[in-house]
Design an enzyme around this catalytic site. Structure first.
Site, mmCIF file in Angstrom:
data_model
loop_
_atom_site.group_PDB
_atom_site.id
_atom_site.type_symbol
_atom_site.label_atom_id
_atom_site.label_comp_id
_atom_site.label_asym_id
_atom_site.label_seq_id
_atom_site.Cartn_x
_atom_site.Cartn_y
_atom_site.Cartn_z
ATOM 1 C CG ASP A 20 52.232 34.928 -2.642
ATOM 2 O OD1 ASP A 20 53.361 35.273 -3.071
ATOM 3 O OD2 ASP A 20 51.216 34.867 -3.369
ATOM 4 C CG ASP A 92 52.175 38.825 -8.435
ATOM 5 O OD1 ASP A 92 52.443 37.612 -8.552
ATOM 6 O OD2 ASP A 92 53.031 39.726 -8.561
ATOM 7 C CG HIS A 135 46.743 45.261 -11.238
ATOM 8 N ND1 HIS A 135 47.472 45.827 -12.245
ATOM 9 C CD2 HIS A 135 47.282 45.707 -10.073
ATOM 10 C CE1 HIS A 135 48.420 46.596 -11.721
ATOM 11 N NE2 HIS A 135 48.330 46.544 -10.404
ATOM 12 C CG ASP A 172 48.769 51.837 -8.530
ATOM 13 O OD1 ASP A 172 48.334 51.641 -7.397
ATOM 14 O OD2 ASP A 172 49.608 51.067 -9.087
ATOM 15 C CG HIS A 174 51.781 48.205 -9.853
ATOM 16 N ND1 HIS A 174 51.578 48.653 -8.566
ATOM 17 C CD2 HIS A 174 52.860 47.383 -9.815
ATOM 18 C CE1 HIS A 174 52.487 48.107 -7.772
ATOM 19 N NE2 HIS A 174 53.288 47.338 -8.500
ATOM 20 C CG ASP A 265 51.558 51.643 -6.102
ATOM 21 O OD1 ASP A 265 51.188 52.644 -6.751
ATOM 22 O OD2 ASP A 265 51.080 50.503 -6.279
ATOM 23 C CE1 TYR A 305 49.849 47.357 -1.931
ATOM 24 C CE2 TYR A 305 51.106 48.474 -3.663
ATOM 25 C CZ TYR A 305 49.986 47.771 -3.248
ATOM 26 O OH TYR A 305 48.983 47.488 -4.149
HETATM 27 C C1 X5A Z 1 46.902 47.638 -6.809
HETATM 28 C C2 X5A Z 1 48.361 47.327 -6.861
HETATM 29 C C3 X5A Z 1 50.106 45.740 -7.223
HETATM 30 C C4 X5A Z 1 50.353 44.310 -7.442
HETATM 31 C C5 X5A Z 1 51.838 44.016 -7.436
HETATM 32 C C6 X5A Z 1 52.122 42.558 -7.620
HETATM 33 N N1 X5A Z 1 48.721 46.078 -7.166
HETATM 34 N N2 X5A Z 1 53.506 42.272 -7.766
HETATM 35 O O1 X5A Z 1 49.161 48.203 -6.570
HETATM 36 ZN ZN ZN Z 2 50.018 49.687 -7.710
#
Ligand code: X5A
Ligand code: ZN
Length: 668
Positions: A20, A92, A135, A172, A174, A265, A305
């Site tokens: 994935d 995701d 999330h 973060d 996101h 990230d 990441y």
């Molecule tokens: C915790 C976090 C990111 C998910 C990205 C999915 N999640 N495209 O950084």
């Molecule tokens: Zn994130």
């Protein structure tokens, strides 16, 4: 009072079992490299190690539905096909036979951290967890997250410890929509998130992530979204949002506990974020939050990441929690136009809810957030993009320099009859004073008071600043006969002999000699009540508050809107904090200021107090030692005319000091 570190390698024991592309970056090594870096640098050893535990059903149900919990409970017994099938209903995210166990540990680790901080076992702490949490929603896994660790922790803190207000800072890259949904109608939890958005083109593509989503009903104003509409945001963009949005609002909110959704990230090199902030920026973000809530701060890992930048950023965060001096942020550029647009939008969207933003600029009638900014011809652009696109992961950046703590944290120059507080060192200059220097000093500053005590004090201060320069001493404090004279000699010495930039912060009214204010090696910011004809100029900035420094809200407004951004842009090598007689500033505000100023100059702050103010030695020294300042209580609205004057001042200075900007340049 230490720093907790919570980690268990059990949380590395699940991974993606099928192909994935959306999930392949969420790997067990994220935790192992972060933890190994903490061990290798000796940081782990300096922390209080606290064990993880599983969150109980009741605790998980603080943020999730029973149906969802029961569904996740079945995953350890599923076949690979069943897991894939189960996974498909969410976005995701992936499941694994061991992820339920890890998710219980991740939430439990956050709760252990809250317990350690709330019971006073430690001052603050961080936990390294997988799966992340922000999330996940009441009834859905999402974005690698299973249980919402931080949302559960916030509810738990309220329930178990009667915490009244919780601030959640989500740095973060996101949007933690799960946290937003959990608290959107709840005024007791203030949620702040910045996130890559690109006008909804970036995952999770929610209209709900935009700046105008401010919370609902009683919770209106308690949800702050800062959408980044371009990639490549830098340290200056991040710090600008902290100074002009988060910090003023957070101080007005006055939390009893700060939780950080600590995703990395948002750092350079990350394939998801594609931003350009360097790992040392997290030292600053952390430090700027450490004087809220009496220092009670819990950081819970979310994303991150790029294994290199992740590990470096985690180390910067933990080292700051431990109290080490923060680095000078490398390369602070002015905020880019897109960041300024976001800043302007957020400030405007929240002006109805926060008195610190009441006078923020309105948005132009046509919504600027969707409009491309066209620059005037030939204008220098601070817009991102345009240059060669490099893969985020191929980006290179220098490793953050080692942060060395000087052997002496706070050196004090005190009259013999004043006791030296614990943890500090009494400093006196014993060697014979260089005769040349002595005569120079006598001549320039002490002409009318040919007083040997004064001369000894000044020479001690000069010796002290030289030791700060060599990083043998971090900060200093002196009780002096005349703060203005002492400031004058010190600044003159440091700028001419050591040729360093000095930020002088004068609290209270009093004359600042012109040979200091006219020198560009010195930036003077004076906070007082004096209304004089004298206008601020680039290097001598006067903030006038109608009620003087006893007006805490006005003062705080000036600290975040003016002083901190100026300090970041100026990047001094020494801060001289001068308390003028009868300044009227409250003790807790004084301590807050002292603490916040240690964001600059590697923590090299020299505080000058007037002889009579012996009583302030203890609490000032405590702040220099890195102890959190007492909180300021919920702030009242500052005086309208003060705020308006401050805004005018900020406007006037924006041409010279780009970090003071809070609006995008006018388009044609
Ligand atoms: C915790 C976090 C990111 C998910 C990205 C999915 N999640 N495209 O950084
Ligand atoms: Zn994130």
């Amino acid at each position: 009072m230490g720093t907790a570190l919570i980690y268990d390698d059990e949380m590395t024991k699940y991974k993606l079992l099928w192909v994935d592309p959306a999930c392949k970056i969420e790997v067990p090594e994220r935790l192992t490299v972060s933890h190994e870096a903490l061990v290798r640098t000796g940081l782990a050893d300096r922390c209080v190690s606290v064990p993880v535990r599983e969150a109980t059903d009741a605790e998980i149900l603080l943020a999730h539905s029973e149906e969802y919990l029961e569904a996740v409970k079945k995953t350890p017994y599923m076949s690979l096909e069943d897991l894939m099938e189960f996974t498909r209903q969410y976005g995701d995210v992936y499941f694994h036979p061991n992820i339920y166990h890890c998710a219980k540990l991740a939430a439990g680790a956050a709760l252990q951290l809250v317990d350690s901080v709330m019971t006073g076992k430690v001052r603050n702490g961080m936990t390294l967890v997988r799966p992340p949490g922000h999330h996940s929603m009441r009834s859905a896994a999402n974005g690698f997250c299973v249980f919402n660790n931080v949302a559960i922790a916030a509810r738990y803190a309220k329930q178990k410890y009667g915490v009244q207000r919780v601030l959640i800072v989500d740095w973060d890259i996101h949007h933690g929509q799960g946290v937003q949904y959990c608290f959107e109608d709840d005024p007791s939890v203030l949620y702040f998130s910045w996130h890559r958005y690109e006008h909804q083109k970036f995952w999770p593509h929610l209209r709900n992530s935009d700046y105008d989503i401010v919370g609902k009903e009683k919770g209106a104003g308690f949800n702050i979204n800062v959408p980044w509409n371009k990639v490549g945001m830098e340290n200056g963009d991040y710090l600008s949002v902290f100074c002009h949005v988060l910090l003023p609002v957070a101080y007005e909110f006055c939390p009893d506990l700060v939780l950080v959704c600590a995703g990395f990230d948002s750092a350079i090199g990350d394939p998801e974020g594609e931003m350009c902030a360097t790992p040392d920026v997290f030292a600053h973000l952390t430090h700027l939050l450490m004087n809220l809530a009496g220092g009670k701060l819990c950081a819970v890992l979310e994303g991150g990441y790029n294994l290199t930048s992740l590990a470096q950023s985690v180390c910067q965060t933990v080292q700051t929690l431990l109290g080490d001096p923060v680095p000078r942020p490398a390369s602070l550029n002015s905020p880019c136009i897109s960041a300024l647009e976001s800043l302007q939008c957020v400030r405007s969207a929240h002006k109805a809810y926060w008195s610190c933003l009441k006078h923020a600029a309105d948005l132009p009638t046509s919504t600027i957030s969707t409009k491309r900014i066209k620059l005037r011809e030939g204008e220098e652009t601070t817009e991102k993009g345009g240059e060669e696109e490099k893969d985020a992961e191929e980006k290179v950046w220098p490793e953050p320099p080692k942060r060395v703590t000087p052997p002496v944290c706070a050196a004090l120059v005190l009259p013999d009859d004043v006791a030296c507080p614990e943890g500090c060192e009494r400093f006196s200059f014993s060697e014979d004073l260089d005769p040349l220097l002595a005569s120079k000093l006598r001549e320039s500053f002490l002409r009318d008071a040919d007083d040997s005590t004064a001369l000894i004090t000044i020479s001690s201060l000069i010796a002290l600043t030289e030791k700060m320069e060599k990083n043998e001493i971090c900060s200093g404090l002196a009780l002096v006969r005349d703060v203005t004279k002492a400031m004058t000699s010190i600044v003159q010495h440091v700028t001419t002999v050591l040729s360093n930039r000095v930020l002088v912060v004068c609290v209270g009214d009093g004359n600042v000699p012109s040979h200091i204010t006219e020198d560009r090696e010195t930036l003077v910011v004076q906070m007082g009540s004096a209304q004089t004809d004298e206008q601020s100029c680039k290097y001598y900035i006067r903030v006038c508050l109608k009620k003087g420094c006893s007006d805490t809200s006005g003062f705080v407004q000036a600290v975040f809107g003016l002083l901190l951004p100026l300090g970041y842009e100026y990047d001094p090598s020494l801060v001289v904090l001068v308390r003028m007689p009868d300044s009227g500033v409250s003790d807790s505000l004084w301590q807050q200021l002292t603490g916040l100023l240690q964001s600059f100059a590697l923590g090299h702050t020299l505080v000058l107090l007037q002889e009579e103010e012996k009583a302030l030695v203890g609490l000032t020294a405590s702040s220099l030692l890195g102890n959190p300042a007492p909180s300021l209580k919920q702030l009242q609205a500052p005086l309208t005319e003060d705020v308006e004057a401050l805004e005018r001042l900020r406007h006037r200075l924006q041409a010279d000091w780009k970090l003071l900007q809070t609006t995008a340049p006018q388009t044609q």
